[in-house]
Design an enzyme around this catalytic site. Structure first.
Site, PDB file in Angstrom:
ATOM      1  N   LYS A   5       0.858  -1.193   0.000  1.00  0.00           N
ATOM      2  CA  LYS A   5       0.000   0.000   0.000  1.00  0.00           C
ATOM      3  C   LYS A   5       0.893   1.241   0.000  1.00  0.00           C
ATOM      4  CE  LYS A   5      -3.026   2.661   3.073  1.00  0.00           C
ATOM      5  NZ  LYS A   5      -3.646   2.710   4.416  1.00  0.00           N
ATOM      6  N   ASP A  64      -2.559  10.519   3.320  1.00  0.00           N
ATOM      7  CA  ASP A  64      -3.972  10.173   3.452  1.00  0.00           C
ATOM      8  C   ASP A  64      -4.697  11.252   4.236  1.00  0.00           C
ATOM      9  OD1 ASP A  64      -6.444   9.013   3.564  1.00  0.00           O
ATOM     10  OD2 ASP A  64      -5.887   7.496   5.052  1.00  0.00           O
ATOM     11  N   LYS A 102     -10.047  13.301   7.746  1.00  0.00           N
ATOM     12  CA  LYS A 102      -9.544  12.955   9.071  1.00  0.00           C
ATOM     13  C   LYS A 102      -9.448  14.203   9.943  1.00  0.00           C
ATOM     14  CE  LYS A 102      -6.373   9.218   7.605  1.00  0.00           C
ATOM     15  NZ  LYS A 102      -6.851   8.105   8.445  1.00  0.00           N
ATOM     16  N   ASP A 162       1.599   6.599   5.618  1.00  0.00           N
ATOM     17  CA  ASP A 162       0.594   5.681   5.090  1.00  0.00           C
ATOM     18  C   ASP A 162       1.082   4.946   3.842  1.00  0.00           C
ATOM     19  OD1 ASP A 162      -1.837   4.561   5.739  1.00  0.00           O
ATOM     20  OD2 ASP A 162      -2.983   5.842   4.384  1.00  0.00           O
ATOM     21  N   GLU A 200      -9.362   3.824   2.043  1.00  0.00           N
ATOM     22  CA  GLU A 200      -8.915   3.800   0.655  1.00  0.00           C
ATOM     23  C   GLU A 200      -7.801   2.793   0.387  1.00  0.00           C
ATOM     24  OE1 GLU A 200      -5.621   5.282   2.528  1.00  0.00           O
ATOM     25  OE2 GLU A 200      -7.704   5.856   2.908  1.00  0.00           O
ATOM     26  N   ARG A 219      -7.413  -0.318   1.193  1.00  0.00           N
ATOM     27  CA  ARG A 219      -7.882  -1.639   0.747  1.00  0.00           C
ATOM     28  C   ARG A 219      -8.371  -1.585  -0.699  1.00  0.00           C
ATOM     29  NH1 ARG A 219     -12.064  -1.795   5.566  1.00  0.00           N
ATOM     30  NH2 ARG A 219     -10.285  -0.633   6.401  1.00  0.00           N
TER      31      ARG A 219
END
Length: 461
Positions: free
Chosen positions: A228, A233, A240, A251, A312, A314
């Site tokens: 990933k 993010d 967030k 991330d 996001e 996944r």
């Protein structure tokens, strides 16, 4: 970091490890000035103690250290911060494992991320290679860990999708691998719609991309690593809060991990056909951002309702795992900073492992113990798959409830893994929240040593 480990030299000062239980017997046979100096400075052999002993002319004669716990592989890692500049040598004979860990711990303790510092950092002491140390293992571990730490520690402004792809290209160039990068709308043309959907809201110079690195004999067993690479993010439209967003430069930690693991495999020349897939995106906010309750297509053909734009990672992994499965690899590993639920369950220092293969789980658990590389298996509890049901699509990217978030995320990923493929998913923190010997706060490699050991054991020839 390995510049702080040197070949033998006559100028090296001896490090003499003395345990608390053996101190009195040891002191009784030492020259008077050594015994008196140790006692005057309160040295008792307690773990962590350091006592430099001078010659009569004031120069450094030797250094007494409280003997590290034999069960603590990081025991020598506390020393570099406590010693002056100079060259040191461990005086006692050591087993290969102890010697290798002593050097690795020492080297990793000297890591610092100085890219943005205007002044030079600490002048670290150097250690002479112990004769028994496995240099190849040490070099692979230290170089891979440094790569992972550097990539994660770099601010998102300088580690976007393009820079992450460039890091993969640089790694490939060092090891004779090939890299192909699919960028922007090319993702739609080549059927990676979920990766495109997550990353399309970012600025033009930060377009989403899929990095595809390949190395090794095409007839060798296939080992595929998926990472990933969400370079920042924001949470997307489900924005967030600031406290949760602050560390989101990390991330892309899963991508950093698979690149680090790939560096170990390639440096060792393992007889495998290695493939590394990194979905590199920024989850940004703009008029083109995906929205809650949008329905996305995926490479597999399954449709996904977006229950939360902050889930996001996944989504990008779904397309990459589908592509990875097309080659039916002998081993498929994905790594991601995927859920806060895994941290709630296991804390920040223990990655969560999910796998569809009990033999693989057993091998990883055994390697975790040997390599002092903690991990813990959580269940792919199939009845929880119902929590991802959607009324309008094949599945939702999140459940509506607050429970089992790490498990439902893993079950989502499993939908995109081909049947019969041995697969393991690692949900990692990729960050040290506080410093420990050899493990400074900031970006961190987790589970790499255990994973490498399993790959080497299974496919090492």
């Amino acid at each position: 970091m390995l510049q702080h480990v040197v070949d033998a030299t006559a100028a090296a000062v001896d490090l003499i490890a003395v345990g608390k239980s053996e101190f009195d017997a040891w002191a009784a046979v030492q020259p008077a000035h050594v015994r008196v100096w140790a006692q005057a400075n309160g040295f008792t052999g307690e773990g962590g103690q350091v006592c430099p002993v001078p010659n009569v002319d004031g120069s450094l004669s030797l250094v007494l250290v409280g003997a590290p716990d034999a069960d603590d592989p990081w025991g020598w890692a506390a020393l570099p911060a406590k010693l002056p500049a100079g060259v040191f040598r461990i005086a006692q004979p050591m087993t290969a494992r102890a010697a290798s860990w002593a050097v690795a711990g020492w080297a990793l303790a000297t890591y610092s991320f100085g890219r943005y510092k205007s002044r030079p950092g600490k002048t670290w002491p150097r250690l002479v290679w112990p004769e028994a140390a496995d240099r190849g293992w040490v070099e692979r571990v230290v170089e891979a860990t440094a790569l992972v730490r550097d990539l994660i520690n770099t601010p998102a402004a300088d580690m976007g999708p393009a820079e992450l792809a460039a890091a993969a290209e640089a790694l490939a160039a060092r090891h004779g691998a090939t890299v192909r990068v699919v960028v922007g709308d090319g993702l739609l043309a080549e059927n990676y719609p979920a990766i495109h959907a997550v990353g399309r809201a970012a600025a033009v110079h930060r377009q989403p991309r899929l990095v595809d690195l390949v190395w090794g004999d095409e007839n060798a067993p296939r080992v595929t690593l998926v990472g990933k690479g969400v370079c920042f993010d924001s949470g997307g439209l489900d924005l967030k809060p600031s406290g949760a967003m602050k560390l989101m430069k990390k991330d892309m930690g899963g991508a950093a991990h698979v690149l680090g693991l790939a560096s170990m495999v390639m440096a060792a020349g393992l007889p495998v056909r290695l493939r590394v897939l990194v979905a590199a995106v920024e989850n940004a906010v703009s008029g083109d951002a995906m929205r809650p309750l949008d329905v996305l297509s995926t490479r597999k053909g399954l449709t996904v309702e977006v229950g939360n734009t902050d889930a996001e990672g996944r989504l990008v992994l779904a397309d990459a795992l589908c592509e990875a499965s097309a080659e039916n690899p002998a081993l498929l590993i994905d790594m991601a900073t995927l859920t806060g639920a895994a941290r709630t369950a296991l804390g920040t220092e223990v990655p969560a492992l999910f796998t569809n293969d009990d033999d693989l789980a057993a091998d990883l658990a055994a390697a975790s113990e040997v390599q002092a590389d903690p991990l813990w298996r959580l269940p792919l509890y199939r009845p929880y798959r119902r929590m991802l049901d959607s009324k309008v699509a094949d599945l939702n990217n999140v459940s509506d409830g607050p429970y089992a978030g790490a498990i439902t995320a893993a079950l989502f990923l499993q939908e995109f893994v081909g049947p019969g493929i041995p697969w393991a998913h690692f949900d990692v923190m990729a960050w040290n929240t506080a410093s420990r010997p050899g493990r400074p706060d900031g970006g961190e490699a987790m589970a790499l040593r255990a994973l490498y050991a399993v790959i080497a054991k299974r496919f090492g020839g």
